[in-house]
Scaffold this motif. Structure first.
Motif, mmCIF file in Angstrom:
data_model
loop_
_atom_site.group_PDB
_atom_site.id
_atom_site.type_symbol
_atom_site.label_atom_id
_atom_site.label_comp_id
_atom_site.label_asym_id
_atom_site.label_seq_id
_atom_site.Cartn_x
_atom_site.Cartn_y
_atom_site.Cartn_z
ATOM 1 N N GLU A 44 0.756 -1.342 -0.054
ATOM 2 C CA GLU A 44 -0.152 -0.083 -0.022
ATOM 3 C C GLU A 44 0.848 1.281 -0.175
ATOM 4 O OE1 GLU A 44 -3.730 1.978 2.543
ATOM 5 O OE2 GLU A 44 -2.546 0.292 3.441
ATOM 6 N N GLY A 45 0.684 2.196 -0.823
ATOM 7 C CA GLY A 45 1.504 3.547 -0.913
ATOM 8 C C GLY A 45 2.398 3.588 -1.768
ATOM 9 N N VAL A 46 2.477 2.353 -2.777
ATOM 10 C CA VAL A 46 3.499 2.488 -3.804
ATOM 11 C C VAL A 46 2.679 2.210 -4.939
ATOM 12 C CG1 VAL A 46 5.473 1.074 -4.574
ATOM 13 C CG2 VAL A 46 5.314 1.353 -2.246
ATOM 14 N N GLU A 47 3.008 3.263 -5.888
ATOM 15 C CA GLU A 47 2.365 3.036 -7.207
ATOM 16 C C GLU A 47 3.155 3.396 -8.185
ATOM 17 O OE1 GLU A 47 -0.729 6.328 -6.888
ATOM 18 O OE2 GLU A 47 -1.631 5.750 -5.124
ATOM 19 N N ASP A 48 2.752 3.063 -9.692
ATOM 20 C CA ASP A 48 3.529 3.516 -10.728
ATOM 21 C C ASP A 48 4.708 2.728 -10.576
ATOM 22 O OD1 ASP A 48 1.376 4.795 -11.419
ATOM 23 O OD2 ASP A 48 2.207 6.771 -11.316
ATOM 24 N N THR A 72 11.897 2.597 -10.316
ATOM 25 C CA THR A 72 11.166 3.656 -10.078
ATOM 26 C C THR A 72 9.906 3.508 -9.621
ATOM 27 O OG1 THR A 72 10.493 4.353 -12.280
ATOM 28 C CG2 THR A 72 12.517 5.448 -11.714
ATOM 29 N N MET A 73 9.460 4.335 -8.616
ATOM 30 C CA MET A 73 8.067 4.419 -8.009
ATOM 31 C C MET A 73 7.548 5.801 -7.331
ATOM 32 S SD MET A 73 9.357 2.053 -4.758
ATOM 33 C CE MET A 73 10.657 1.286 -5.804
ATOM 34 N N ILE A 74 6.223 5.797 -7.357
ATOM 35 C CA ILE A 74 5.624 6.682 -6.534
ATOM 36 C C ILE A 74 5.102 6.426 -5.168
ATOM 37 C CG2 ILE A 74 4.016 8.565 -6.773
ATOM 38 C CD1 ILE A 74 6.095 9.060 -8.922
ATOM 39 N N VAL A 75 5.812 7.024 -4.379
ATOM 40 C CA VAL A 75 5.527 6.686 -2.833
ATOM 41 C C VAL A 75 4.420 7.529 -2.397
ATOM 42 C CG1 VAL A 75 6.370 6.077 -0.445
ATOM 43 C CG2 VAL A 75 7.570 5.553 -2.500
ATOM 44 N N THR A 76 3.227 7.180 -1.984
ATOM 45 C CA THR A 76 2.315 8.353 -1.216
ATOM 46 C C THR A 76 1.878 8.147 -0.045
ATOM 47 O OG1 THR A 76 0.554 6.657 -1.997
ATOM 48 C CG2 THR A 76 0.844 8.570 -3.293
ATOM 49 N N LYS A 77 2.482 6.887 0.621
ATOM 50 C CA LYS A 77 2.438 6.815 2.027
ATOM 51 C C LYS A 77 3.220 5.482 2.354
ATOM 52 C CE LYS A 77 -2.253 5.222 2.056
ATOM 53 N NZ LYS A 77 -3.509 5.086 2.588
ATOM 54 N N ASN A 78 3.615 5.328 3.452
ATOM 55 C CA ASN A 78 4.483 4.047 4.208
ATOM 56 C C ASN A 78 5.741 4.081 3.643
ATOM 57 O OD1 ASN A 78 2.282 2.852 5.410
ATOM 58 N ND2 ASN A 78 1.690 1.807 3.506
ATOM 59 N N LEU A 79 6.280 5.358 3.424
ATOM 60 C CA LEU A 79 7.694 5.706 3.059
ATOM 61 C C LEU A 79 8.691 4.782 3.948
ATOM 62 C CD1 LEU A 79 9.641 7.048 1.066
ATOM 63 C CD2 LEU A 79 9.662 9.085 2.487
ATOM 64 N N ASP A 80 8.454 5.066 5.168
ATOM 65 C CA ASP A 80 9.319 4.335 6.308
ATOM 66 C C ASP A 80 9.508 2.813 5.915
ATOM 67 O OD1 ASP A 80 10.713 4.282 8.720
ATOM 68 O OD2 ASP A 80 8.786 2.946 9.208
#
Lengths: 302, 356
Positions: free
Chosen positions: A245-249, A258-266
Motif C-alpha cells: 500500500e502506498g507504492v504506485e507506478d 522507479t516508483m511513486i510513494v504516497t504513504k508508508n515511506l518508512d
C-alpha cells in the motif's frame, strides 16, 4: 481549512458565458483572511475572467460572489474601498508622471496618506519623477504593484503580477507579499508561473477550461501527490517486495527501479535497505510536475 | 475633481493648441473681411457696363436695363437666370435692337425673386463671321459676391460670419470635440486603465459624468475665447456699429448646446462600442450626417424637413447674427437631447461588461 473562519472571498457556482462560449463554469472558492491564494492555470483557462467577474467588471451568468460578506456587484463600491487590484494588462496615462498617476489613484481610493506609496516606490526602485510612457515594461509593472498596495487595503487581487519583472525584483515582490500577508492582508493572485505560486502561496486553486480542478494547501497537495523514488540496485531485485500500500507506478528498467510513494515511506525504505543499493534519490514533486500531471491526464490528478 | 484635473493634465497640449489655432483662424478670418468683401464687390462680370433700375409694382417688378452700345452689334440678347453663371436660363429674349430693355419679373408668394441678367451683343465680325460678345451681368437684388445663389452678401459682416460659423467653424469644432470625447473614454479601454479606474470606489456614473463635465467645460471655454477674439477682431475693424458685442458673443456661446449633444452622442458610441477606432468612426459619421441633413434641408426645396433631424439647425446662427430674438425653446430642446443621450450612455455603461 480554517473551518471556523468566515472567508474574505466566497465564490459559489460562479459561471460566466460569452454567448455559447463558457468562460468559467460553476466555480466554488473560498479565500480566507491572512492567506496568499494562488490561482493557477494556463492561458485561456479562465483566471482573468474569474477575477474580473468577482470584481464586478463582468456580469455573472450565474452564481454568487461575496467579498467581505458584500455582494460583488451590488456593493462593489464598498468592496473597492477595501480592495487593491492589479489587472493583467495594466496601463496608465502615458504623458503623466508616475507620481501624478499614483497620487491620482490614491485619491480615487479615498486615501490621502502617501507614506506607503513613497515607501513602496523606494523599495521597488521606482522613479516617480519619470513619465509613465517613458518607463520600461518592468517599471510600468512596478507602478501597477505600488498602486495595488499603496492604499493599504485588506484584500489585494492581482492578475499575473510579476509580468515583466526581472528575477531580482520578483524576489523583492515575493518578500513584499509575505510581509503583507503577515500583517493580515489577504492576497489572491493568478499566475502561470508555477515556481512563483510554489514560493509564495499558502494555497493554490488550479483551473482548467473554466472549471476548478483542485483547491489545496501547497504542502498537502505535494504530499498527496507523493514522492518519486528512484533506486539503482547492483543485482536483480524481487519486485514483489514493492507490492504494498502506498507504492504506485512501479517501473523497472535494468538495474533501475522507479516508483511513486504516497504513504508508508518508512516501510518502503526498510525493505529497500535489505537490498544492495548503488544509488538512490527521493524527489518531491514540484508544483510544475503536479501541474503537468493535472493537465496531462484530463485534470483528474494522479 | 481629481479625475477632471488628470484628464486636463493628460490632454492639455492638444486642448491648448486647438484653442489657439481656432482663435487665430476666427480672428484672422474677421480681419480678412474687408479685402474679402472688396474682392467680391465687382464680382458680376461687366456689371459696370449695365445700368439697372428696379420699380416694384403690385405683383411684379419692372426692371429696366440699359447697356453700352457695341458699334458692330446688329442686335442684343438678354438672358435671365437664377444664378450668374446662367447655366440654365429661365428666359431668353433675342433680337433686341435698342441698347435697353424693360423686363417684368413676376412676384410669387410676395417674395421678390433674385435674378441675374446677362446681356449679349450679336453682330458680324471683321472676318464676316457671326460674333457674340457678353456685355455684362447685373442683378435685381443689391447683393455682391460669388455666392448670391445662397443669399450671401459679402458686404455685410454678419452674413459672412453667419455663413462661416454655420459651415466652417462649427464643423471644425464639432469634429474636434467628437474626437476628444471619444478618446477620453475609449483610450481608457485601449490603454488598459479602465479596469483600474472602475475598481476604485468611484461609480461608473461619476466616472462618465466627470468626463462629460471636463469636455463640456473645455468646449465652453473654447467658445468663450473664440467669442472674445471675434469681438476684439470686429472691434479692431471698426465694424461694431453693424454687429453688437452682445450679439456676437451670445451667438457664439449659444452653439454650446449643439456640442453638448455631440459630446453625449459620442460618449454613447464610446461606451457601447468600447473601441476607439469604431467609436471615432461613428462620431465623425454622426457629425457629418448632422451637417449633411442641415445643408440638404437648407438648400433643397421640399426637403426642408430634413433640417429638423439635425441638431445644428436648432442653433439658428443666421437669425442670431442678425440680432433676432433667441429661440429658447430650441436651445432648451438641445439640452434635453444631450441629457437623454447621456442618460442612455450612462445606463449602458453601468450594465455592460467592461472590455478587458
Amino acid at each position: 481549512m480554517k473551518k471556523n473562519q468566515i472567508p474574505v472571498m466566497k465564490i459559489r457556482g460562479l459561471t460566466k458565458k460569452y454567448g455559447d462560449v463558457i468562460g468559467i463554469k460553476d466555480l466554488d472558492l473560498d479565500i480566507y483572511k491572512g492567506e496568499i491564494m494562488g490561482f493557477l492555470g494556463p492561458n485561456g483557462a479562465g483566471k482573468t475572467t474569474t477575477i474580473r467577474a468577482c470584481l464586478g467588471l463582468l456580469n455573472k451568468t450565474a452564481g454568487d460572489v461575496k467579498i467581505f460578506g458584500l455582494d460583488s456587484h451590488k456593493d462593489s463600491l464598498e468592496i473597492y474601498r477595501r480592495t487593491g487590484y492589479l489587472p493583467g494588462d495594466f496601463g496608465m496615462y502615458e504623458d503623466l508622471k508616475v507620481k501624478t498617476i499614483l497620487k491620482f489613484l490614491l485619491s480615487q481610493s479615498g486615501v490621502s496618506d502617501e507614506t506607503k506609496m513613497k515607501r513602496l516606490a523606494k523599495r521597488l526602485e521606482l522613479d516617480m519623477g519619470k513619465k509613465y510612457g517613458n518607463l520600461s515594461k518592468g517599471n510600468k509593472q512596478k507602478v501597477g504593484i505600488v498602486q495595488a498596495f499603496m492604499a493599504d487595503q485588506d484584500l489585494i487581487i492581482m492578475d499575473e503580477p510579476t509580468t515583466g519583472l526581472d528575477p531580482l525584483m520578483q524576489q523583492k515582490f515575493y518578500k513584499l507579499l509575505r510581509e503583507e500577508r503577515d500583517k493580515g492582508k489577504t492576497i489572491f493572485m493568478s499566475s502561470h508561473i508555477l515556481a512563483e505560486v510554489e514560493e509564495v502561496c499558502d494555497r493554490v486553486a488550479i483551473i482548467r477550461n473554466g472549471e476548478l480542478q483542485v483547491i489545496e494547501k501547497i504542502d498537502s497537495l505535494k504530499e498527496k501527490m507523493g514522492k518519486k523514488l528512484k533506486i539503482e540496485f547492483d543485482n536483480h531485485v524481487d519486485t514483489s517486495i514493492f507490492k504494498m500500500e502506498g507504492v504506485e507506478d512501479f517501473e523497472i528498467d535494468g538495474k533501475w527501479a522507479t516508483m511513486i510513494v504516497t504513504k508508508n515511506l518508512d516501510e518502503v525504505i526498510k525493505k529497500i535497505s535489505k537490498q544492495n543499493i548503488i544509488n538512490m534519490s527521493l524527489e518531491t514533486f514540484s508544483l510544475e510536475q503536479l501541474f503537468l500531471t493535472y493537465y496531462s491526464d484530463g485534470g483528474s490528478g494522479r | 475633481m481629481r479625475s477632471i484635473l488628470v484628464e486636463l493634465k493628460n490632454n492639455w497640449i492638444g486642448y491648448l493648441v486647438f484653442l489657439v489655432v481656432m482663435a487665430l483662424v476666427v480672428g484672422g478670418f474677421v480681419q480678412a473681411f474687408p479685402s474679402v468683401g472688396e474682392a467680391f464687390e465687382d464680382d458680376l462680370e461687366g456689371s459696370e457696363n449695365i445700368e439697372i433700375s428696379v420699380v416694384d409694382r403690385e405683383d411684379y417688378q419692372e426692371i429696366t436695363l440699359e447697356w453700352i452700345e457695341k458699334e458692330w452689334a446688329h442686335n442684343y440678347t438678354l438672358k435671365v437666370g437664377m444664378i450668374p453663371q446662367m447655366l440654365v436660363p429661365e428666359d431668353t429674349i433675342e433680337n433686341i435692337t435698342e441698347n435697353n430693355y424693360t423686363y417684368d419679373l413676376s412676384i410669387e408668394n410676395e417674395e421678390i425673386p433674385e435674378r441675374y441678367f446677362m446681356v449679349l451683343a450679336v453682330g458680324e465680325g471683321e472676318d464676316g463671321n457671326r460674333r457674340i460678345e457678353m456685355i455684362g451681368i447685373e442683378s435685381n437684388v443689391e447683393r455682391s459676391g460669388g455666392l448670391q445663389a445662397f443669399g450671401i452678401d459679402y458686404s455685410d459682416l454678419r452674413s459672412v460670419l453667419s455663413m462661416f460659423w454655420g459651415i466652417f467653424f462649427v464643423l471644425l469644432i464639432a469634429i474636434y470635440i467628437a474626437y476628444i470625447s471619444v478618446n477620453s473614454v475609449s483610450k481608457d479601454y485601449d490603454d488598459g486603465r479602465m479596469d483600474i479606474l472602475l475598481t476604485k470606489p468611484v461609480s461608473r456614473r461619476r466616472y462618465l459624468l466627470e468626463k462629460f463635465f471636463t469636455i463640456s467645460s473645455y468646449t465652453l471655454i473654447l467658445l468663450t475665447v473664440i467669442g472674445l477674439v471675434t469681438v476684439a477682431s470686429v472691434y479692431s475693424l471698426g465694424e461694431l456699429s453693424t454687429v453688437s458685442v452682445s450679439t456676437l458673443f451670445i451667438t457664439t456661446l449659444l452653439s454650446w448646446p449643439v456640442f453638448l449633444v455631440i459630446i453625449a452622442a459620442t460618449f454613447l458610441a464610446a461606451v457601447y462600442l468600447e473601441d476607439s477606432k469604431k467609436a471615432v468612426g461613428f462620431a465623425f459619421l454622426f457629425v457629418l450626417i448632422q451637417f449633411g441633413l442641415e445643408t440638404v434641408g437648407e438648400l433643397t426645396q421640399g426637403l426642408e424637413y430634413l433640417k429638423s433631424f439635425s441638431v445644428i439647425s436648432y442653433w439658428d446662427h443666421n437669425s442670431l447674427f442678425f440680432g433676432e430674438a433667441i429661440n429658447w425653446g430650441e436651445i432648451g430642446l438641445l439640452f434635453v437631447v444631450a441629457a437623454v443621450l447621456l442618460i442612455i450612455a450612462l445606463t449602458i455603461f453601468e450594465k455592460k461588461d467592461v472590455k478587458g
